[in-house]
Design a protein around this motif. Structure first.
Motif, PDB file in Angstrom:
ATOM      1  N   ILE A 291      -5.253 -43.934  13.496  1.00 30.84           N
ATOM      2  CA  ILE A 291      -6.680 -43.710  13.237  1.00 30.84           C
ATOM      3  C   ILE A 291      -7.024 -42.240  13.431  1.00 30.84           C
ATOM      4  O   ILE A 291      -7.749 -41.643  12.628  1.00 30.84           O
ATOM      5  N   ILE A 292      -6.497 -41.650  14.499  1.00 27.90           N
ATOM      6  CA  ILE A 292      -6.779 -40.238  14.784  1.00 27.90           C
ATOM      7  C   ILE A 292      -6.303 -39.350  13.632  1.00 27.90           C
ATOM      8  O   ILE A 292      -7.031 -38.470  13.158  1.00 27.90           O
ATOM      9  N   LYS A 293      -5.083 -39.576  13.164  1.00 27.62           N
ATOM     10  CA  LYS A 293      -4.541 -38.745  12.084  1.00 27.62           C
ATOM     11  C   LYS A 293      -5.354 -38.903  10.804  1.00 27.62           C
ATOM     12  O   LYS A 293      -5.612 -37.916  10.094  1.00 27.62           O
ATOM     13  N   ASN A 294      -5.777 -40.136  10.507  1.00 27.96           N
ATOM     14  CA  ASN A 294      -6.591 -40.365   9.308  1.00 27.96           C
ATOM     15  C   ASN A 294      -7.931 -39.653   9.417  1.00 27.96           C
ATOM     16  O   ASN A 294      -8.394 -39.019   8.456  1.00 27.96           O
ATOM     17  N   ILE A 412      -3.803 -46.189  27.810  1.00 23.91           N
ATOM     18  CA  ILE A 412      -4.096 -46.353  26.385  1.00 23.91           C
ATOM     19  C   ILE A 412      -5.218 -47.365  26.169  1.00 23.91           C
ATOM     20  O   ILE A 412      -6.001 -47.240  25.222  1.00 23.91           O
ATOM     21  N   ASP A 413      -5.313 -48.374  27.038  1.00 18.02           N
ATOM     22  CA  ASP A 413      -6.389 -49.369  26.888  1.00 18.02           C
ATOM     23  C   ASP A 413      -7.759 -48.707  26.974  1.00 18.02           C
ATOM     24  O   ASP A 413      -8.664 -49.050  26.214  1.00 18.02           O
ATOM     25  N   GLN A 414      -7.931 -47.754  27.895  1.00 15.85           N
ATOM     26  CA  GLN A 414      -9.220 -47.070  28.020  1.00 15.85           C
ATOM     27  C   GLN A 414      -9.504 -46.213  26.796  1.00 15.85           C
ATOM     28  O   GLN A 414     -10.646 -46.139  26.335  1.00 15.85           O
ATOM     29  N   ILE A 415      -8.462 -45.571  26.255  1.00 14.51           N
ATOM     30  CA  ILE A 415      -8.654 -44.764  25.046  1.00 14.51           C
ATOM     31  C   ILE A 415      -9.042 -45.656  23.874  1.00 14.51           C
ATOM     32  O   ILE A 415      -9.923 -45.316  23.074  1.00 14.51           O
ATOM     33  N   THR A 416      -8.411 -46.819  23.784  1.00 20.00           N
ATOM     34  CA  THR A 416      -8.752 -47.776  22.723  1.00 20.00           C
ATOM     35  C   THR A 416     -10.188 -48.260  22.886  1.00 20.00           C
ATOM     36  O   THR A 416     -10.944 -48.349  21.906  1.00 20.00           O
ATOM     37  N   LEU A 419     -12.604 -45.663  21.552  1.00 21.52           N
ATOM     38  CA  LEU A 419     -12.712 -45.628  20.087  1.00 21.52           C
ATOM     39  C   LEU A 419     -13.433 -46.854  19.544  1.00 21.52           C
ATOM     40  O   LEU A 419     -14.095 -46.785  18.503  1.00 21.52           O
ATOM     41  N   ILE A 420     -13.311 -47.977  20.246  1.00 20.20           N
ATOM     42  CA  ILE A 420     -14.077 -49.170  19.855  1.00 20.20           C
ATOM     43  C   ILE A 420     -15.569 -48.910  20.051  1.00 20.20           C
ATOM     44  O   ILE A 420     -16.391 -49.198  19.171  1.00 20.20           O
ATOM     45  N   ARG A 426     -12.404 -51.617  15.072  1.00 16.87           N
ATOM     46  CA  ARG A 426     -13.208 -52.846  15.053  1.00 16.87           C
ATOM     47  C   ARG A 426     -13.079 -53.561  16.384  1.00 16.87           C
ATOM     48  O   ARG A 426     -11.982 -53.709  16.927  1.00 16.87           O
ATOM     49  N   ARG A 427     -14.220 -54.012  16.895  1.00 16.42           N
ATOM     50  CA  ARG A 427     -14.233 -54.707  18.178  1.00 16.42           C
ATOM     51  C   ARG A 427     -13.591 -56.091  18.025  1.00 16.42           C
ATOM     52  O   ARG A 427     -14.001 -56.873  17.170  1.00 16.42           O
ATOM     53  N   PRO A 428     -12.570 -56.407  18.829  1.00 12.45           N
ATOM     54  CA  PRO A 428     -11.936 -57.733  18.731  1.00 12.45           C
ATOM     55  C   PRO A 428     -12.900 -58.836  19.167  1.00 12.45           C
ATOM     56  O   PRO A 428     -13.815 -58.605  19.960  1.00 12.45           O
ATOM     57  N   GLN A 429     -12.671 -60.037  18.648  1.00 16.91           N
ATOM     58  CA  GLN A 429     -13.564 -61.159  18.978  1.00 16.91           C
ATOM     59  C   GLN A 429     -13.509 -61.479  20.464  1.00 16.91           C
ATOM     60  O   GLN A 429     -14.525 -61.766  21.086  1.00 16.91           O
TER      61      GLN A 429
END
Length: 562
Positions: A291-294, A412-416, A419-420, A426-429
């Protein structure tokens, strides 16, 4: 040295006593090629890391805290079904090869006793972990399923018969008798003999060759082999600073001793920690980095396009000039003309070519130039704002990438989450509840003076550290105009030496970590503010001082504390 057969023999001297007789209580697969098996023995938990990573396959007892993923892969579900709760009866190495069998005893659904083997094969890109039934010899499941057309030597699929891979075992140095040794050495040089001994990598062969060149006797050979019955470790460096680990201290290799450790498992845990962390972070952050690269690619293209528009708008005087000249010479414009050359009274009456729309009247053509001019002039402010927004967003994604470069797997969970919350993922259900940030999440360092430095590892941690954790009189550090971590020196009257050390830490945990002469700003925390609506990690500050430092990895990491 690599994880060769004799290294494994040494490692089992400490792994086997710690695990054999223990009950397997927990199994999970935190990353694609890595398993964590938790054994309970004598009221203590022991974590065994098994990695089938192609570059550095390995196993050892680890103290690292590695999070259990929400969804278990198929292989883990199979292992849990057959092995969870079972007792480890023995650990056996196949000769001096890189194959280790963990033998378990358990009961099946009918209550019958079953004997199961978990075979760990540490063979580079062919590394694998295979669960099979001892009685039938059939594979139950395996970490890497291999199609028959990819491996013609044996079938590596569930229900297939388990067979050992093709081996070239060589001489077993632990079983070699004196007469066999003398017979082998009768017609070959030490280097040729060392190649015949199984379980040795290149470094071990060179070391054995050196031993035998010094004294070509059986007793010397046995002294060399007995070194692998110990459980300590030696960390050494090559002339180009590549680190290697040995279960003995080599004398005939061009290496410099760095450190020793009485516990081989502990040494391995520290030896592989950085590299495995990088590998695990890369696996876990693959979606985020994509996502970052895009986004970086899109923003870079957008900035180029906006700068082109700004340049065109700032050089729009030509449209006004053409409109004025055209209005001053309307009588010379004839119907159906597509262009006309008129004297430019702004340039000593030099001829200027003006394009015309044949479908419009002369006056409307002049008005068209004025409209174009006004539209471009009016767009300057808007285009500049859009450039600022795009550049700020690009800097934001640079900060995310820097955070990933300095992250540990659990970060990485906090970084994810970040970005959410920013709408890029997209926020998971069923999203897991975000864990509260504490000082335990941060990197912590102790300076030479004994003072503590705290370092945020991502934007959420940076905000928490700067705006909530730090005292207003603490000193805040950050590299100048470059993405990096927020760094807090917990002291209100630091010395020049404290400032230099803290600045070096800030430089190391930034995008400029590999640069020399890095400018680092520092100021009391009370002068650091967060603008309303700013993205995570973004702050402004005033009254700062600056210091120039050159970060050195070893010097910085030597100050780190758990």
């Amino acid at each position: 040295m690599a994880f060769d057969g004799l290294f494994i023999h040494s490692l089992l001297n400490s792994v086997a006593p710690a695990l054999v007789g223990g009950r397997l209580s927990k199994i999970y697969q935190p990353f694609n090629q890595d398993l964590i098996l938790t054994f309970r023995k004598e009221r203590k938990n022991q974590q065994l890391l098994i990695s089938a990573n192609a570059q550095y396959p390995r196993f050892y007892l680890t103290k690292q805290v590695i999070s259990n993923p929400d969804k278990a892969p198929t292989f883990v579900m199979v292992l849990r079904k057959y092995l969870e709760g079972s007792v480890l009866q023995s650990i056996n190495q196949v000769g001096v090869d890189r194959i280790i069998n963990f033998c378990f005893s358990n009961r099946n659904e009918l209550g019958d006793q079953v004997q199961l083997d978990l075979s760990v094969e540490l063979m580079g890109r062919h590394s694998n972990v295979i669960l099979y039934d001892q009685t039938s010899g059939h594979i139950i499941d395996l970490l890497k399923r291999i199609n028959p057309d990819e491996n013609r030597a044996r079938i590596l699929l569930p229900k297939a018969k388990y067979e050992l891979p093709p081996l070239n075992p060589g001489l077993n140095g632990f079983e070699l008798t004196e007469s066999d040794f003398n017979q082998e050495m009768a017609d070959c040089e030490p280097a040729a003999f060392a190649k015949k001994v199984g379980g040795l990598d290149r470094d071990d062969r060179d070391e054995l060759t050196g031993y035998l060149e010094d004294d070509n006797t059986y007793s010397t050979f046995k002294i060399f082999m007995q070194q692998f019955n110990k459980s300590g470790a030696f960390i050494l460096k090559t002339p180009n600073n590549k680190r290697k680990i040995f279960p003995y201290l080599p004398y005939h290799l061009d290496l410099v001793q760095e450190s020793t450790d009485s516990d081989l498992n502990h040494a391995l845990d520290e030896f592989y920690q950085y590299q495995s962390n990088r590998d695990w972070v890369k696996q876990k952050a693959s979606q985020v980095e994509r996502i970052i690269k895009n986004e970086q690619k899109k923003l870079s293209k957008k900035i180029i396009k906006l700068n082109k528009q700004l340049n065109q708008a700032e050089n729009s005087e030509g449209y006004r000039i053409r409109g004025e000249i055209l209005n001053a010479n309307l009588r010379q414009v004839k119907p159906g003309m597509t262009k006309i050359s008129l004297p430019n009274y702004y340039d000593n009456n030099q001829p200027i070519e003006i394009k015309l729309d044949a479908a419009l009247s002369p006056a409307r053509n002049g008005q068209k130039y004025f409209t174009r001019y006004k539209k471009l002039r009016d767009s300057i402010k808007h285009v500049k704002q859009q450039i600022d927004i795009a550049q700020n967003n690009l800097a934001y994604f640079d900060s995310i990438q820097t955070a990933i470069d300095n992250a540990e797997p659990q970060d990485i969970d906090q970084i994810t989450d970040e970005l959410i919350s920013q709408g890029y993922i997209r926020r998971p259900q069923k999203q897991k509840r975000r864990k509260k940030i504490t000082e335990h999440n941060l990197n912590k360092f102790k300076l030479t003076s004994g003072k503590t430095v705290l370092v945020g590892k991502n934007n959420y941690q940076n905000d928490w550290l700067t705006l909530k954790k730090a005292n207003k009189t603490d000193f805040w550090f950050h590299v100048k105009n470059i993405p990096g971590s927020h760094v807090i020196l917990q002291d209100d009257h630091p010395t020049d030496a404290d400032i230099a050390e803290a600045a070096e830490i800030a430089a190391y945990f930034s995008k400029a970590k590999d640069s020399a002469h890095v400018q680092v700003d520092y100021v009391q925390d009370k002068r650091v503010k967060k603008p309303n609506g700013a993205k995570p990690g973004f702050v402004i500050y005033t009254g700062q001082n600056s210091i120039e430092v050159t970060p050195e990895k070893d010097r910085v990491l030597s100050k780190r504390i758990d």
